[in-house]
Design a protein around this motif. Structure first.
Motif, PDB file in Angstrom:
ATOM      1  N   LEU A  86       0.540  -3.200   5.180  1.00  0.00           N
ATOM      2  CA  LEU A  86       1.765  -3.943   4.844  1.00  0.00           C
ATOM      3  C   LEU A  86       1.518  -5.453   4.851  1.00  0.00           C
ATOM      4  O   LEU A  86       2.050  -6.190   4.019  1.00  0.00           O
ATOM      5  CB  LEU A  86       2.885  -3.575   5.821  1.00  0.00           C
TER       6      LEU A  86
ATOM      7  N   ASP B  71       6.105  -6.612  -8.636  1.00  0.00           N
ATOM      8  CA  ASP B  71       6.105  -5.271  -8.052  1.00  0.00           C
ATOM      9  C   ASP B  71       5.096  -4.406  -8.797  1.00  0.00           C
ATOM     10  O   ASP B  71       4.929  -4.521 -10.015  1.00  0.00           O
ATOM     11  CB  ASP B  71       7.498  -4.646  -8.176  1.00  0.00           C
ATOM     12  N   GLY B  72       4.531  -3.506  -8.054  1.00  0.00           N
ATOM     13  CA  GLY B  72       3.419  -2.725  -8.597  1.00  0.00           C
ATOM     14  C   GLY B  72       2.155  -3.130  -7.882  1.00  0.00           C
ATOM     15  O   GLY B  72       1.221  -2.346  -7.757  1.00  0.00           O
ATOM     16  N   SER B  73       2.167  -4.368  -7.393  1.00  0.00           N
ATOM     17  CA  SER B  73       1.059  -4.790  -6.551  1.00  0.00           C
ATOM     18  C   SER B  73       1.132  -3.999  -5.253  1.00  0.00           C
ATOM     19  O   SER B  73       2.207  -3.623  -4.797  1.00  0.00           O
ATOM     20  CB  SER B  73       1.176  -6.276  -6.226  1.00  0.00           C
ATOM     21  N   GLY B  74      -0.005  -3.742  -4.673  1.00  0.00           N
ATOM     22  CA  GLY B  74       0.024  -2.964  -3.449  1.00  0.00           C
ATOM     23  C   GLY B  74      -1.311  -2.953  -2.767  1.00  0.00           C
ATOM     24  O   GLY B  74      -2.275  -3.564  -3.243  1.00  0.00           O
TER      25      GLY B  74
ATOM     26  N   SER C  77      -0.874   3.895   1.825  1.00  0.00           N
ATOM     27  CA  SER C  77      -0.697   2.907   0.759  1.00  0.00           C
ATOM     28  C   SER C  77       0.736   2.381   0.747  1.00  0.00           C
ATOM     29  O   SER C  77       1.644   3.009   1.305  1.00  0.00           O
ATOM     30  CB  SER C  77      -1.042   3.519  -0.603  1.00  0.00           C
ATOM     31  N   THR C  78       0.904   1.243   0.098  1.00  0.00           N
ATOM     32  CA  THR C  78       2.215   0.582   0.091  1.00  0.00           C
ATOM     33  C   THR C  78       2.783   0.478  -1.315  1.00  0.00           C
ATOM     34  O   THR C  78       2.060   0.570  -2.303  1.00  0.00           O
ATOM     35  CB  THR C  78       2.100  -0.870   0.590  1.00  0.00           C
ATOM     36  N   TYR C  79       4.053   0.246  -1.358  1.00  0.00           N
ATOM     37  CA  TYR C  79       4.721  -0.135  -2.598  1.00  0.00           C
ATOM     38  C   TYR C  79       6.043  -0.794  -2.234  1.00  0.00           C
ATOM     39  O   TYR C  79       6.799  -0.251  -1.420  1.00  0.00           O
ATOM     40  CB  TYR C  79       4.959   1.097  -3.485  1.00  0.00           C
ATOM     41  N   LYS C  80       6.302  -1.942  -2.779  1.00  0.00           N
ATOM     42  CA  LYS C  80       7.536  -2.684  -2.516  1.00  0.00           C
ATOM     43  C   LYS C  80       7.784  -2.864  -1.018  1.00  0.00           C
ATOM     44  O   LYS C  80       8.824  -2.472  -0.500  1.00  0.00           O
ATOM     45  CB  LYS C  80       8.726  -1.989  -3.176  1.00  0.00           C
ATOM     46  N   HIS C  81       6.824  -3.402  -0.325  1.00  0.00           N
ATOM     47  CA  HIS C  81       6.947  -3.754   1.095  1.00  0.00           C
ATOM     48  C   HIS C  81       7.189  -2.562   2.012  1.00  0.00           C
ATOM     49  O   HIS C  81       7.741  -2.710   3.093  1.00  0.00           O
ATOM     50  CB  HIS C  81       8.085  -4.766   1.315  1.00  0.00           C
ATOM     51  N   ALA C  82       6.790  -1.410   1.592  1.00  0.00           N
ATOM     52  CA  ALA C  82       7.021  -0.250   2.444  1.00  0.00           C
ATOM     53  C   ALA C  82       5.874   0.748   2.257  1.00  0.00           C
ATOM     54  O   ALA C  82       5.093   0.641   1.313  1.00  0.00           O
ATOM     55  CB  ALA C  82       8.341   0.390   2.075  1.00  0.00           C
ATOM     56  N   ILE C  83       5.815   1.708   3.182  1.00  0.00           N
ATOM     57  CA  ILE C  83       4.755   2.710   3.078  1.00  0.00           C
ATOM     58  C   ILE C  83       5.067   3.644   1.920  1.00  0.00           C
ATOM     59  O   ILE C  83       6.160   4.215   1.832  1.00  0.00           O
ATOM     60  CB  ILE C  83       4.646   3.507   4.393  1.00  0.00           C
ATOM     61  N   ASN C  84       4.104   3.819   1.051  1.00  0.00           N
ATOM     62  CA  ASN C  84       4.272   4.653  -0.125  1.00  0.00           C
ATOM     63  C   ASN C  84       3.884   6.097   0.185  1.00  0.00           C
ATOM     64  O   ASN C  84       4.635   7.021  -0.073  1.00  0.00           O
ATOM     65  CB  ASN C  84       3.401   4.101  -1.254  1.00  0.00           C
ATOM     66  N   ASP C  85       2.710   6.290   0.739  1.00  0.00           N
ATOM     67  CA  ASP C  85       2.319   7.635   1.171  1.00  0.00           C
ATOM     68  C   ASP C  85       1.259   7.551   2.252  1.00  0.00           C
ATOM     69  O   ASP C  85       0.636   6.506   2.466  1.00  0.00           O
ATOM     70  CB  ASP C  85       1.845   8.501   0.002  1.00  0.00           C
TER      71      ASP C  85
END
Lengths: 447, 473
Positions: A125, A140-143, A35-43
């Motif tokens: 991404l 932000d928060g969209s993902g 998953s992503t968050y703020k244009h990067a991999i979240n986990d």
């Protein structure tokens, strides 16, 4: 050790122990998600789980044993434990194993390989970037999340059943969070098959829905014509599918008990259970007892034709199984569930339905079915989102209202059905499909 | 007596340690959480008797978490052998490489991992396994018979017992933690009919402990049957704003649904909770103080010693006399927000992700008696028996269902009953309207909490009687 090698050892151990009636059930699942968050991999996470359940009939009692460890020692140990457990049981209820020799529908093989981790990362991404690019209101928060799931089920028994099936799917979902500077709302869209075209569709739909929610006002209170969207109707079908289980009926937990052959719904209603529904991600030719599955009308033109049966409940009712035996995991007991429950579409376009419900409410989404819907009595009172219907069109979006009614009464009060059924996008073996439904007798409570 | 350790976890611990050591050779941070749980459900009703293992929660397996560069990855499974260790290392390596070498990772500082070693266990009085299936069913049948002895014309009375015994092992470079816990709950439902009207009263009793909770249930049945009689004559309620006294169970639902979800700080990270912008500001009446924690001193069902990320259980002050002071937080969210985890990182089971989750959530006691509170109401309602609630952290809306309300006129209960009741409105408005709080509190933990309608974890909630102005429908 793989399942087939383990199976051979179990059969040898069962025969050495003198067991005549037994079954080995295997299930394994593997999943990966990123998953992503703020244009990067979240986990990034992955799971690998599986195991077997061995059960055997000894003196009419069914003993169970299960293990996640497929080794030579465990093959002998689960046979021994199950036989010992059978001897400890005192229940008088008859138990059953499936008989071989049935005819099974051949399912198309899945040829396409699942995407690898790098593809998932690249896709997720890209999908997130498309969300940001779709509209300046996206914050932000969209993902996005992308992943794969694979499952294998196998069943072998001493009465001639030896079946295996493997399925896999790649999926993603896009979640848009939008803001107008004061309020915030979100919506998401799930798709299977990770393609750019799917991503465009999902992004566009989730952003559009989130923006519509942003403008929503509180709905008025009152009794008005109500259209349930396909998604809202699916939510209700999912909650109340348990009422169609013969096991629940025989335990007195379903108001449909004893009603086979009688009218339980409007003549417009035909409800089908379809293990081979074209959009199903996990079609099944056999159930958890190894019996052939089949497509059957549960309600036809308003009449309850059949409940859903496994071997045990069918024997109690003096009829044949409908091939709906199910297990929630390899160690779980045999229960009952539908495959894809399909409320057959009618003949009305959305415009025609809206015209018929002028002055009413289009309920787009029902929330909190885990708490606000009683699966036995049929009563529900659920937080909702949707649209007012004015001049035969969807007018302003409305939120924070309650839609209340009774599922069994709703079935009887359906006045018209939309002409397209939509299926839930990412369901497991059990899924639901429904068209939009115009029904009387529902109440709306807002401001 | 203390819950005994798991032979499985004790036996497998050297292997989990070996896996951890192999991970630590490659990664800055690595941890292993292993779980062994047994969950069983029993029920007795007019429809028969059921005994079943709960395969959703009764599982064993493990999850590893590694930190690499600027983010983390996880792998979970239900089987670990020595031969599998290289395969697990390879899989994690492949995933991290895919994520790290081609794309930027979201910046997540490494976990603090301060040294910590302990093994702790919760206590119980009556071991459900020692009582045996027959013993438990016998006690449930006695509860059912008690209900019928009080009202012979019940349509049905059912009794259910759930018990969940779990063991967890957490290993990291500097932490070696084990916990053995058991909670149990008993739910009773009585149903009666008057004419075409069918009504039911449901109540659950729960504890961190064993089958002793069955004895508590027996004491609650007379009141349930009296309530059922009242409910049979209930009327619909005209919508409007009412002066209400809420029982502790209803208070608990408001605490959990209306406010608790809004202070889960993983939603702060994504800017999805309105509460984030209210830290330090008044959100409730000065009479309101709220906590959440797995270490509260109460024997509640969500009491444990460390969470699923290896952080010690806490008891977080959330609202201090009306001022929102803090939220609750899992480890990853805490790292991203530059704060400390509060021991609220919880997984449904080892094969689910960890999120910020509530544990035992409650308002603290005030100074009034429930009798004084009812006496102070000129024209209002006593709200009882919560049935469901919805969270809306983004907008702080409240939508809760309670089964019924008793009419209060001139400080006295009139005997008139309304049902069902829907609470709606804006959370701070409701909490700021609280004008009296009782001097006693009750907690209950009969249910589970979901996040996005999934990821179920056991929780409790509660508090005192509260008096507030509430919009009802």
């Amino acid at each position: 050790m793989d399942y087939n090698a383990f199976k051979e050892l179990v059969v040898r151990a069962a025969e050495a122990a003198g067991l005549k009636d037994y079954e080995l059930y295997y299930s394994a699942a593997e999943s990966t998600s990123v998953s992503t968050y703020k244009h990067a991999i979240n986990d990034f996470s992955s799971t690998l789980e599986g195991g077997v359940c061995f059960r055997t009939l000894v003196n009419g009692h069914m003993g169970y044993a299960s293990t996640e460890s497929l080794t030579e020692d465990e093959a002998e140990a689960i046979v021994k434990r199950a036989a010992e457990n059978a001897l400890l049981l005192e229940t008088e209820e008859p138990e059953f194993l499936g008989e071989g020799g049935g005819t099974y529908r051949e399912l198309p093989k899945q040829e396409e390989a699942l995407p690898d981790a790098a593809f998932l990362v690249r896709s997720v991404l890209q999908c997130e970037q498309m969300l940001y690019d779709e509209d300046p209101a996206v914050i932000d928060g969209s993902g996005a999340t992308a992943g794969t799931e694979s499952s294998t089920v196998a069943i072998y028994n001493s009465r001639g059943i030896d079946l295996q099936d493997s399925r896999s799917v790649a999926f993603f979902y896009a979640e848009a969070v939008v803001s107008d500077g004061e309020k915030m709302s979100n919506a998401y869209e799930v798709k299977t098959g990770i393609t750019e075209e799917h991503m465009k569709e999902a992004v566009s739909k989730s952003v559009e829905e989130a923006k519509q929610k942003l403008t929503a006002e509180v709905a008025p209170t009152g009794s008005a014509p109500v259209i349930l969207s396909p998604g809202a109707m699916r939510s209700l079908l999912a909650v109340y599918s348990s009422a169609f289980s013969a096991e629940n009926a025989q335990k007195g937990l379903s108001l449909l008990a004893g009603k086979e052959g009688t009218a339980v719904a409007s003549p417009l209603v035909t409800l089908v259970d379809d293990p081979f529904y074209p959009e199903s991600l996990f079609p099944r030719a056999f159930d958890a007892e190894g019996m052939p599955t089949c497509t059957k009308a549960v309600i036809e033109n308003g009449e309850l034709k059949t409940l859903l049966y496994n071997l045990k409940t069918a024997a109690v009712a003096g009829r044949k199984t409908t091939g709906n035996a199910a297990k929630a995991g390899y160690a779980a007991p045999v229960g009952i569930r539908p495959f894809t429950f399909v409320l057959k579409p009618g003949d009305k376009s959305e415009a025609e339905l809206l015209a018929m419900a002028d002055g009413g409410v289009y309920v787009d989404e029902l929330q909190g079915t885990h708490a606000g819907a009683n699966p036995i009595s049929g009563d529900f009172s659920l937080q909702s989102m949707g649209y007012l219907i004015r001049d035969g069109k969807k007018a302003g979006a409305v939120k924070d209202f309650t839609t209340a009614g009774n599922f069994f009464e709703l079935l009887k009060n359906i006045r018209a059905l939309g002409n397209t059924a939509e299926k839930d996008k990412f369901a497991g073996v059990s899924g639901f499909a429904a068209p939009a439904v115009l029904a009387d007798g529902l109440s709306i409570a807002g401001k | 007596m203390n819950v005994l350790p798991s032979a499985y976890l004790t036996g497998q611990k050297p292997l989990f340690r070996k896996l951890l050591d192999a991970l630590l050779e490659r990664y800055t941070y690595a941890s292993v959480l292993a779980e062994d749980a047994d969950a069983r459900n029993y029920s007795v009703s007019g429809r028969g008797t059921d005994i079943s293992g709960d395969t959703r929660f009764g599982k064993r397996g493990f999850v590893v978490r590694v930190y690499e560069g600027s983010g983390y990855a996880e792998y979970s499974g239900n089987l670990l052998t020595e031969a599998m260790i290289p395969e697990i290392l390879g899989r994690i390596g492949e995933e991290l490489e895919a994520a790290d070498t081609r794309f930027r990772r979201y910046e997540t500082p490494v976990s603090a991992d301060e040294p910590l070693t302990f093994q702790k266990a919760s206590e119980y009085e009556t071991d459900p396994r020692a009582l045996g299936d027959a013993g438990i069913i016998g006690k449930l049948e006695a509860l059912r018979a008690q209900a019928f002895s009080l009202k012979a014309d019940l349509v049905d009375a059912s009794a259910r017992f759930n018990t969940h015994c779990y063991h967890k092992l957490f290993l990291s470079r500097d932490r070696d933690l084990m916990q053995d816990c058991m909670w149990s709950s008993c739910a009773v439902q009585v149903m009666a009919r008057r004419g075409e009207e069918l009504k039911d009263v449901y109540r659950s009793f729960s504890d961190l402990g064993g089958a002793e909770v069955l004895e508590r249930a027996s004491g609650g049945i007379p009141e349930m049957v009296r309530t059922l009689e009242d409910l049979l004559g209930s009327e619909p309620l005209p919508p409007g704003t009412y002066e209400c006294v809420c029982t502790p169970e209803v208070t608990g639902m408001i605490v959990h649904e209306a406010f608790g979800h809004g202070v889960e700080m993983d939603m702060f990270v994504k800017d999805r909770a309105l509460a984030k912008s209210f830290i330090g500001q008044p959100v409730a009446s000065p009479l309101v103080t709220m906590y959440d924690g797995a270490d509260t001193g109460y024997r509640d069902v969500a009491t444990f010693f460390f969470d699923d990320e290896g952080n010690t259980a806490g008891n977080t002050l959330i609202i201090d006399r009306g001022i929102l002071v803090a939220g609750i937080c899992d480890e990853v969210s805490a790292s991203r927000l530059g704060t400390k985890p509060t021991g609220n990182g919880r997984r449904e089971t080892f094969d689910h992700k960890a999120y910020t989750r509530m544990t035992n959530t409650y308002f603290t006691a005030g100074e009034s008696t429930p009798e004084e509170m009812i006496a102070s109401v000129k024209d209002g309602l006593l709200l009882e028996m919560p049935s469901s609630g919805m969270e809306d952290p983004k907008n702080w809306g409240i939508q809760c269902m309670v089964s019924f309300a008793r009419e209060i006129k001139d400080g006295k209960l009139t005997g008139r009953v309304f049902s069902p009741i829907v609470l709606t409105g804006y959370v701070p408005d409701l909490l700021k309207s609280i004008s009296m709080v009782s001097d006693t509190v009750e907690h209950s933990g009969g249910g589970y909490c979901g996040k996005g309608y999934k990821e179920w974890v056991k929780v409790s909630d509660g508090g005192p009687y509260i008096k507030a102005s509430i919009r009802l429908g």
